[in-house]
Scaffold this active site. Structure first.
Site, PDB file in Angstrom:
ATOM      1  N   GLY A 244       0.747  -1.243   0.000  1.00 56.74           N
ATOM      2  CA  GLY A 244       0.000   0.000   0.000  1.00 56.74           C
ATOM      3  C   GLY A 244       0.778   1.295   0.000  1.00 56.74           C
ATOM      4  CD  GLU A 279      -0.002  -9.363   1.154  1.00 52.77           C
ATOM      5  OE1 GLU A 279      -0.863  -8.500   0.841  1.00 52.77           O
ATOM      6  OE2 GLU A 279      -0.303 -10.469   1.617  1.00 52.77           O
ATOM      7  N   PRO A 280       4.519  -5.503  -0.835  1.00 52.36           N
ATOM      8  CG  PRO A 280       6.825  -5.128  -1.074  1.00 52.36           C
ATOM      9  CD  PRO A 280       5.827  -6.054  -0.404  1.00 52.36           C
ATOM     10  NE  ARG A 282       0.091   2.481  -6.096  1.00 50.95           N
ATOM     11  CZ  ARG A 282      -0.919   2.482  -6.978  1.00 50.95           C
ATOM     12  NH1 ARG A 282      -0.766   3.083  -8.141  1.00 50.95           N
ATOM     13  NH2 ARG A 282      -2.069   1.903  -6.697  1.00 50.95           N
ATOM     14  CB  CYS A 347     -14.058   6.014 -30.267  1.00 48.64           C
ATOM     15  SG  CYS A 347     -13.185   6.360 -31.810  1.00 48.64           S
ATOM     16  CD  GLU A 348     -15.106   4.510 -23.780  1.00 52.03           C
ATOM     17  OE1 GLU A 348     -15.524   5.297 -22.901  1.00 52.03           O
ATOM     18  OE2 GLU A 348     -15.534   3.374 -23.947  1.00 52.03           O
ATOM     19  CE1 TYR A 376      -1.812  -2.920  -8.806  1.00 52.40           C
ATOM     20  CE2 TYR A 376      -0.429  -1.120  -8.043  1.00 52.40           C
ATOM     21  CZ  TYR A 376      -1.045  -2.330  -7.815  1.00 52.40           C
ATOM     22  OH  TYR A 376      -0.904  -2.960  -6.594  1.00 52.40           O
TER      23      TYR A 376
HETATM   24  C1  LIG Z   1      -2.834  -4.877  -4.503  1.00 49.78           C
HETATM   25  C2  LIG Z   1      -2.418  -5.583  -3.284  1.00 49.78           C
HETATM   26  C3  LIG Z   1      -1.158  -5.341  -2.741  1.00 49.78           C
HETATM   27  C4  LIG Z   1      -0.168  -4.343  -3.298  1.00 49.78           C
HETATM   28  O1  LIG Z   1      -0.571  -3.029  -3.127  1.00 49.78           O
HETATM   29  P1  LIG Z   1       0.458  -1.848  -3.489  1.00 49.78           P
HETATM   30  O2  LIG Z   1      -0.324  -0.638  -3.205  1.00 49.78           O
HETATM   31  O3  LIG Z   1       0.790  -1.983  -4.920  1.00 49.78           O
HETATM   32  O4  LIG Z   1       1.625  -1.993  -2.599  1.00 49.78           O
HETATM   33  C5  LIG Z   1      -0.777  -6.071  -1.628  1.00 49.78           C
HETATM   34  N1  LIG Z   1      -1.609  -6.981  -1.070  1.00 49.78           N
HETATM   35  C6  LIG Z   1      -2.837  -7.236  -1.567  1.00 49.78           C
HETATM   36  C7  LIG Z   1      -3.684  -8.259  -0.923  1.00 49.78           C
HETATM   37  C8  LIG Z   1      -3.275  -6.534  -2.689  1.00 49.78           C
HETATM   38  O5  LIG Z   1      -4.498  -6.792  -3.174  1.00 49.78           O
END
Ligand SMILES: *Cc1c(COP(=O)(O)O)cnc(C)c1O
Length: 423
Positions: A244, A279-280, A282, A347-348, A376
């Site tokens: 996140g 879980e990084p 982005r 075309c949007e 993403y």
């Molecule tokens: C999307 C997601 C992430 C990664 O989020 P980032 O904002 O890209 O770090 C981590 N864990 C879960 C469960 C997700 O769905």
């Protein structure tokens, strides 16, 4: 910090010039920098290194959905990263990229029976259960195979992450996890089932977070839950804190740094005595990629001109989907500036990257990039308007390779057929 910079008047990715890539592969094309990926992976790992060592070293599970390209995953695997996957397809990518099964975490509200079975057979490290129903189903599948699934229960801590609604995941009415208040009862019921080794808790409250405070509040709630579960006799060895962390999409954006994040985590998890999982997504890949595009034409507008580029919302969906900002920069800047609307050919009206933006002047045929497109980006591409799938290139020093071929519209058409009974 990234490795996209102007050298001798021309934007380079590491030691490769973007015009050379456009020449070789065509546009639009995503271009990733290995050095930038590695730097981000290292900075993030360094920021968390104090949280545990040896058996207690944190598991860094890259969120594959941010950038599932095999070469990107391979680079991160070499940095010691595992993977957070949300589908069987992502799991197979992580395995194909060489990630160790025990470093794979499987999240997602809709894992199918087939996916659960496949992940059990692959002996992945952890299932993040998003509901009691999923736990019951996994128990049956594992028990039938004589296997045991290592699991964490994902909870919804009901905090507002303060980010875009479509990427908030930890509010009570979001679909993810179980309500934290119900977690003790669900944990007790699931831990009594065969085939499950429920040994941890997990959360992920959203993406592109610019404040640490919501995360810290969520972690505090998780800490209380861990204590409560232990009081009830459960053994808790793992806590998954999700991803996140935000990245700068504009030059003056200032998201919390990985170091600040690491300090907060150390404070919030003090005394937990668990293996931490992160879980990084982005924060690792975002600034390691650009979308290289060519200006098709410049069309007069009522106020500002429309720069029509050959990339579109099917290649980079974030602006259309979230109103997201991506910096736009000329590959060969001439020192002039202009105010313009930047649009794709689709075309949007939603196929608009920017309105009334001050940019470096570009004209027909010029190359430009959308920055911070490494997360993403390509992974959200579609073939809308029969445009085919965008190509991807990885640069490493003076070397570059096409790491995903362009899939032309004709190849997609080739997978379609007109039934012969239609005549
Ligand atoms: C999307 C997601 C992430 C990664 O989020 P980032 O904002 O890209 O770090 C981590 N864990 C879960 C469960 C997700 O769905």
């Amino acid at each position: 910090m990234d490795h996209f910079e102007i050298r001798d008047g021309i934007m380079h990715v590491e030691d490769v010039s973007l015009p050379a890539i456009a020449e070789a592969v065509g546009t639009p094309v995503y271009v990733y920098s290995r050095a930038t990926l590695e730097r981000h992976a290292q900075v993030f790992a360094d920021a968390l290194a104090g949280l545990g060592s040896g058996d207690r070293a944190p598991l860094l599970a890259f969120a594959v959905k941010a950038n599932p390209n095999l070469a990107v995953l391979n680079v991160l695997q070499r940095q010691g990263y595992g993977a957070d996957v949300v589908s069987g397809g992502e799991m197979r990518r992580a395995l194909a990229a060489g990630m160790a099964p025990d470093k794979i975490v499987f999240s997602g509200v809709g894992k199918t029976a087939a996916e659960l079975g496949e992940a059990l057979d692959a002996d992945i490290g952890q299932f993040n259960l998003e509901s009691e129903e999923e736990g019951v189903e996994l128990s049956a599948i594992a028990a039938a195979r004589g296997l045991e699934a290592r699991c964490a229960l994902r909870v919804n801590p009901d905090v507002d992450a303060g980010t875009h609604d479509k990427i908030s995941t930890g509010k009570a009415d979001n679909k993810f996890g179980v309500p934290i208040g119900k977690a003790p009862a669900i944990f007790a019921r699931l831990s009594a089932l065969p085939g499950l080794r429920l040994r941890g808790v997990a959360l992920h409250i959203g993406s592109q977070l610019f404040e640490l405070d919501p995360l810290e509040r969520a972690f505090a709630k998780l800490g209380k839950l861990i204590a409560e579960l232990r009081d009830s006799g459960h053994e808790i060895t793992h806590a998954d804190l999700g991803g996140g962390l935000g990245v700068p999409y504009k030059a003056d954006d200032a998201p919390p740094s990985p170091a600040e994040y690491g300090e907060m985590v150390a404070r919030a998890t003090k005394g937990w005595d668990v293996n931490l999982v992160f879980e990084p997504g982005r924060v690792i890949a975002g600034n390691a990629g650009v979308l290289l595009t060519r200006v098709i034409r410049v069309k007069r507008g009522i106020a500002d001109p429309f720069i029509v580029v050959d990339a579109a919302m099917n290649d980079l969906a974030r602006p259309a989907m979230y109103g997201a900002w991506h910096d736009f920069a000329a590959v060969v800047p001439g020192g002039e500036h202009m105010r313009a609307n930047i649009v794709g050919p689709i075309c949007e009206t939603g196929d608009t990257f920017a309105m009334g933006r001050e940019i470096e002047s570009v004209g027909p045929g010029d190359l430009a990039v959308f920055r911070t497109a490494g997360a993403y980006g390509a992974t959200m591409a579609s073939s809308y308007n029969s445009r085919g799938f965008v190509a991807e290139v990885l640069v490493d020093g003076a070397r570059s390779a096409t790491v995903a071929d362009r899939i032309p519209a004709d190849a997609i058409m080739g997978a379609e057929r007109v039934p012969d009974w239609l005549d």
